[in-house]
Design a protein around this motif. Sequence first.
Motif, short mmCIF file in Angstrom:
data_model
loop_
_atom_site.label_atom_id
_atom_site.label_comp_id
_atom_site.label_asym_id
_atom_site.label_seq_id
_atom_site.Cartn_x
_atom_site.Cartn_y
_atom_site.Cartn_z
N GLU A 54 52.95 42.17 45.58
CA GLU A 54 53.00 43.63 45.12
C GLU A 54 51.49 44.14 45.37
O GLU A 54 51.56 45.41 45.99
N ILE A 55 50.59 43.51 45.28
CA ILE A 55 49.22 43.96 45.48
C ILE A 55 48.93 44.17 46.98
O ILE A 55 48.40 45.31 47.40
N PHE A 56 49.27 43.39 47.81
CA PHE A 56 49.34 43.48 49.24
C PHE A 56 49.99 44.65 49.78
O PHE A 56 49.57 45.19 50.64
N ASN A 74 39.38 41.90 46.98
CA ASN A 74 40.08 42.71 46.00
C ASN A 74 41.09 42.13 45.02
O ASN A 74 41.21 42.29 43.93
N LEU A 75 41.95 41.46 45.85
CA LEU A 75 43.20 40.71 44.95
C LEU A 75 42.22 39.74 44.20
O LEU A 75 43.04 39.89 43.03
N ILE A 76 41.43 38.72 44.52
CA ILE A 76 40.96 37.95 43.82
C ILE A 76 40.16 38.33 42.48
O ILE A 76 39.99 38.14 41.45
N GLU A 77 39.67 39.69 42.81
CA GLU A 77 38.85 40.38 41.78
C GLU A 77 39.88 40.86 40.54
O GLU A 77 39.73 40.80 39.43
N LYS A 78 41.07 41.32 41.18
CA LYS A 78 42.13 41.84 40.14
C LYS A 78 42.62 40.69 39.49
O LYS A 78 42.77 40.63 37.99
N MET A 79 43.07 39.80 40.15
CA MET A 79 43.91 38.43 39.57
C MET A 79 42.90 37.53 38.70
O MET A 79 43.19 36.73 37.52
N GLY A 80 41.59 37.34 38.96
CA GLY A 80 40.50 36.39 38.45
C GLY A 80 40.70 35.26 39.19
O GLY A 80 41.58 35.03 39.97
#
Length: 637
Positions: A54-56, A74-80
Amino acid sequence: MKKTISINISGILFHIEEDGYAVLKKYLDAINKHFSHYEDNQEIISDIENRIAEIFLSNLKNNKQVITAENVDNLIEKMGTIADFKAMEEIEESNSDKTAEENVSEENDFYKYITPPGENGSKGYKKITRMERSKILGGVCAGFANYFSIDPLWTRLIAILLLFSGNLKFGSFNWMPWNASFSLSIGLFALVAYIVLWVILPVSYDNPEDKNVKKLYRNPDDRTLGGVASGIAAYFGIEVLWARLIFIALIFAGGSGLVIYLILWIITPSARSITERIQMKGGAITLDNIELTIQENLRPVDNKEESTARKLIMAPFRVLGMIINGIGTALGPIGNVLLAIIRVLFGLIIFLIGLAITIIPIAALALYFNIVPQEELFVWGSLHLPTTWITDIVTDWLAIAASLVILIPGLVLITLAISVWVKRSIIEARMGLITFGIWLLSIGVCAFQIPSVVNEFNTNVTHTTSEELNLNDRVLVIKTDTERGRAAFKEQISLEIKGVDVGSPTLIKEFRARGKNYNDAMLNAQSIPYEYSLTDSVLELSRAVDLSGINKFRVQELDLILELPYEQVFVMDKSILPIIRSTLTKNGYKIRDVNSDNHWVFNDDGLLCLTCRSEHKKSEADSLSRVKFSEAYFMKQ
């Protein structure tokens, strides 16, 4: 120029830069390693991959087709990162700061490749668009929800409520020569507005992610009926008890709570996955929250002890089941045969009851919609009820809803009987839930429509007329007709005979009827037809009012009061016994005293039988009346 690699995430093909792929692969490997010891780990990993997809997808816009290393960061920042919450767990479990630092160091050695990037720049201005990727019908509601940063469910709920709203009246303009009035259909206006917005709003294929937007879900883990109340409680952060009490209060305050609950049940999705459970509680979808949600679901739930009330209710059924099973076991093969016969007979009884309940609403609907042409609806014996009375009071929606309220339990009984015969359930849980929802919706429709029907009977009015009877001092004979008719609906009247000290014989007719207001009720009362005849000294009254010619039923009734002056001799025929009221017993007489031979008068002491053999009244007024008529012909018989 950078090399790209094609990858498949959650069934969607993405093109990703090589350096971004390396970081993403290590990230997913770490996630797989951490969650591998959980039960159903494949479902957990699949849920996380769905979120990543979804994020991609939200990054692929404006003809962009490749996922960059920056997108992965940015994905890693959102997901942690797993290191973020793994280190916290290690610190909480350790009593030594040194041991905690070593554990964090070990984990950081494994996850050291994940370093959250800096904050993103601020977003630009917002504009209203149609959200193509989150649409149900056109994406207009989803677009407004994105603009106001709210859950699309609320905008859809508002649209549905507006669509089924009534008319907005602006009153009459009596000053105009044509006496114009103006009203606006809110539902029609909402439909036109939606279509216009569907046409004029630009389309957006973005899938924006706003952490501040809470989403409403039905909670499957804490549900009594559909999980709507517990989902709302999680959305607003209140105790689920208060949400349920609010719905119950709205149901008893006019029925709106039932309709709102059913609408929310239909349009609100259930929180099935881990990410949806997190969103239901207003949390961000990060690895930390995923871990916490999994641990909450893994906690054992203590079995609650059965309540005393439930034990009392279920005790007879459990005892009966134990007795039947005991008899079957004791009798052996013969017992099994007997149990099979009882099971078939029990199923047959339930089937016949369900069939009877099912046929009644189907037949009523067929008559209501004139599918089976018939001028009159059979009620009982020779009594018939005009169908126009029903169609005048009951609307189409109320007829359908009321029929479904009766029909569905009948179908359930038929299905239960078949299940008893085949010894297995033939209805799936989903179908049963849908049927129950339709039944509740039908009850809601009835709850909204019945008040309008009751309003038609709101006011009760009595219309009184009186007519003098010219007897010329002759003996009055009171009788009624005995022919009631077969093709008409008749309402039996009541007759009261009373004495007055002055005046002439008078027949008073009190017509009673109901209506939505005074004028309407008065018109209904005045429309009641009634006829009687006075031939010489024989007064023949109709025993009932013929209502078959009246267009609408509003509880039309007629009471007759026959006022006779004192010392006016009269005879009561036995035919009046079905309608006479408040005349005989209050003066001490019985039904057997009424016949064609007995003559009666009224005096200051009330009703007096001049010719009854067992006369009990011996007051002064009674003695004077007997003396006055002692020489009359009827006293010598």
